[in-house]
Structure formats: C-alpha cells, structure tokens
Design an enzyme around this catalytic site. Structure first.
Site, mmCIF file in Angstrom:
data_model
loop_
_atom_site.group_PDB
_atom_site.id
_atom_site.type_symbol
_atom_site.label_atom_id
_atom_site.label_comp_id
_atom_site.label_asym_id
_atom_site.label_seq_id
_atom_site.Cartn_x
_atom_site.Cartn_y
_atom_site.Cartn_z
ATOM 1 N N ASP A 113 -5.031 -3.167 -2.098
ATOM 2 C CA ASP A 113 -4.277 -2.756 -0.906
ATOM 3 C C ASP A 113 -5.227 -2.754 0.285
ATOM 4 O O ASP A 113 -6.379 -2.318 0.189
ATOM 5 C CB ASP A 113 -3.679 -1.363 -1.125
ATOM 6 C CG ASP A 113 -2.602 -1.043 -0.101
ATOM 7 O OD1 ASP A 113 -1.418 -0.986 -0.477
ATOM 8 O OD2 ASP A 113 -2.947 -0.848 1.091
ATOM 9 N N ILE A 114 -4.733 -3.229 1.440
ATOM 10 C CA ILE A 114 -5.571 -3.349 2.633
ATOM 11 C C ILE A 114 -5.887 -1.984 3.246
ATOM 12 O O ILE A 114 -6.862 -1.841 3.980
ATOM 13 C CB ILE A 114 -4.864 -4.277 3.666
ATOM 14 C CG1 ILE A 114 -5.853 -4.881 4.635
ATOM 15 C CG2 ILE A 114 -3.758 -3.538 4.406
ATOM 16 C CD1 ILE A 114 -5.284 -6.018 5.477
ATOM 17 N N ASN B 83 8.005 1.893 -4.429
ATOM 18 C CA ASN B 83 8.820 2.413 -3.345
ATOM 19 C C ASN B 83 9.995 1.455 -3.171
ATOM 20 O O ASN B 83 9.805 0.242 -3.149
ATOM 21 C CB ASN B 83 8.016 2.497 -2.046
ATOM 22 C CG ASN B 83 6.908 3.529 -2.124
ATOM 23 O OD1 ASN B 83 7.070 4.556 -2.784
ATOM 24 N ND2 ASN B 83 5.791 3.269 -1.473
ATOM 25 N N GLY C 263 10.466 4.752 1.184
ATOM 26 C CA GLY C 263 9.212 4.552 1.915
ATOM 27 C C GLY C 263 8.664 3.140 1.807
ATOM 28 O O GLY C 263 7.465 2.922 1.985
ATOM 29 N N HIS D 36 6.592 -4.698 -5.070
ATOM 30 C CA HIS D 36 5.192 -4.437 -5.447
ATOM 31 C C HIS D 36 5.092 -3.088 -6.125
ATOM 32 O O HIS D 36 5.731 -2.120 -5.726
ATOM 33 C CB HIS D 36 4.270 -4.494 -4.230
ATOM 34 C CG HIS D 36 4.713 -3.644 -3.077
ATOM 35 N ND1 HIS D 36 5.705 -4.036 -2.208
ATOM 36 C CD2 HIS D 36 4.309 -2.425 -2.649
ATOM 37 C CE1 HIS D 36 5.896 -3.093 -1.295
ATOM 38 N NE2 HIS D 36 5.071 -2.101 -1.547
ATOM 39 N N LEU D 37 4.258 -3.056 -7.143
ATOM 40 C CA LEU D 37 3.943 -1.812 -7.835
ATOM 41 C C LEU D 37 2.592 -1.331 -7.321
ATOM 42 O O LEU D 37 1.600 -2.075 -7.352
ATOM 43 C CB LEU D 37 3.860 -2.059 -9.346
ATOM 44 C CG LEU D 37 3.545 -0.834 -10.213
ATOM 45 C CD1 LEU D 37 4.698 0.169 -10.190
ATOM 46 C CD2 LEU D 37 3.244 -1.267 -11.656
HETATM 47 P P1 AMP Z 1 5.110 0.008 0.754
HETATM 48 O O1 AMP Z 1 5.073 1.066 1.841
HETATM 49 O O2 AMP Z 1 5.436 0.562 -0.601
HETATM 50 O O3 AMP Z 1 6.001 -1.153 1.152
HETATM 51 O O4 AMP Z 1 3.637 -0.519 0.614
HETATM 52 C C1 AMP Z 1 3.142 -1.610 1.322
HETATM 53 C C2 AMP Z 1 1.659 -1.641 1.086
HETATM 54 O O5 AMP Z 1 1.172 -2.907 1.473
HETATM 55 C C3 AMP Z 1 0.865 -0.611 1.909
HETATM 56 O O6 AMP Z 1 0.133 0.229 1.019
HETATM 57 C C4 AMP Z 1 -0.031 -1.471 2.794
HETATM 58 O O7 AMP Z 1 -1.295 -0.889 3.009
HETATM 59 C C5 AMP Z 1 -0.108 -2.751 1.991
HETATM 60 N N1 AMP Z 1 -0.412 -3.945 2.763
HETATM 61 C C6 AMP Z 1 0.166 -4.361 3.915
HETATM 62 N N2 AMP Z 1 -0.356 -5.533 4.320
HETATM 63 C C7 AMP Z 1 -1.272 -5.888 3.374
HETATM 64 C C8 AMP Z 1 -2.150 -7.004 3.225
HETATM 65 N N3 AMP Z 1 -2.186 -8.008 4.113
HETATM 66 N N4 AMP Z 1 -2.967 -7.028 2.153
HETATM 67 C C9 AMP Z 1 -2.946 -6.020 1.242
HETATM 68 N N5 AMP Z 1 -2.132 -4.948 1.334
HETATM 69 C C10 AMP Z 1 -1.304 -4.878 2.391
#
Ligand code: AMP
Ligand code: ZN
Length: 114
Positions: A30-31, A87, A93, A100-101
């Site tokens: 995760d970024i 989520n 959220g 994604h998990l």
């Molecule tokens: P959600 O709120 O469950 O949709 O989680 C989305 C997740 O994606 C968050 O934890 C973000 O930090 C992560 N995210 C968004 N953009 C990227 C990216 N380019 N690379 C890796 N993780 C990302």
C-alpha cells in the site's frame, strides 16, 4: 478499465512494490501504509467491489486469501497475527473501486474499527 489505478499497477503501467503474484492475483505494498505491514491483494481482472463478484468467483476469493497467507509468511507476521479487510462501497470506506483485500500487521490492531 483505463482510469483504474489498480488495473494500471497490474498491467505494469504504474509502479508498485509487488510482493507476490499468481496467474489471477497480485499483492503489492500500500502506498500509504497504516501498519508496519500493509499489503493489498487484488485480482488481475477488474471487479469493482466484493459485491460485484459472481457466485462462480468463490474460488478467486479463496485464492486472494491464500495469497494473503503467503504474504503474511513472507512478511513474518504469521505468528504475531494480522488483519484482513475488504472495504465495500461508500459506508464500507472503499476509495479505490477495484476489489482489494487489505493485509495489515506488525502492530496490535484496534477493535472496533473506526
Ligand atoms: P480502500 O479505502 O479500501 O479503497 O483502500 C484503497 C487503498 O489503496 C488505500 O489504502 C490507499 O493507500 C491505497 N492506494 C491508493 N493508490 C495506491 C497506489 N498507487 N499504490 C498502492 N496503493 C495505493
Ligand atoms: Zn481495475
């Protein structure tokens, strides 16, 4: 899905630290990590939410969890424990609409979630 960031990561068009991959699933960091270990496990195929999965996608959900277990082993959190979260939708959220998990570990998680 041209505008989906996770489709772009799966296609190698956006950079990500890939931890593990199979024919159908990719796990990457995760970024914006919320724990010492925070990995996202996604299907290569674009599926917006958990709720958009078809009945016959049950084995894909299973594979996502199997990859999460492999990543937990690789990241050294199998013994200490970890949390897995899908989520789903607005109240769930969800911000990125490619299934994604979240795999979170390396610290004690709070409950109930916020
Ligand atoms: P959600 O709120 O469950 O949709 O989680 C989305 C997740 O994606 C968050 O934890 C973000 O930090 C992560 N995210 C968004 N953009 C990227 C990216 N380019 N690379 C890796 N993780 C990302
Ligand atoms: Zn996508």
């Amino acid at each position: 899905m041209n505008d989906c960031i996770f489709c772009k990561i799966v296609a190698g068009e956006l950079p990500a630290k890939v931890i593990h991959e199979t024919d159908r699933v990719v796990a990457f960091q995760d970024i914006d990590p919320q724990a010492p270990v925070h990995v996202l496990v996604v299907p290569r195929r674009h599926i917006p939410t958990l709720h958009d999965m078809a009945d016959e996608d049950g084995d894909l959900v299973g594979e996502i969890f199997q990859v999460a277990r492999r990543v937990a082993d690789k990241e050294g959190i199998s013994e200490s424990g970890y949390r897995t979260v899908f989520n789903c939708g607005g109240d769930g959220g969800q911000d990125v609409y490619h299934l994604h998990l979240h795999l979170l570990g390396g610290r004690r998680m709070a409950w109930p979630p916020g």
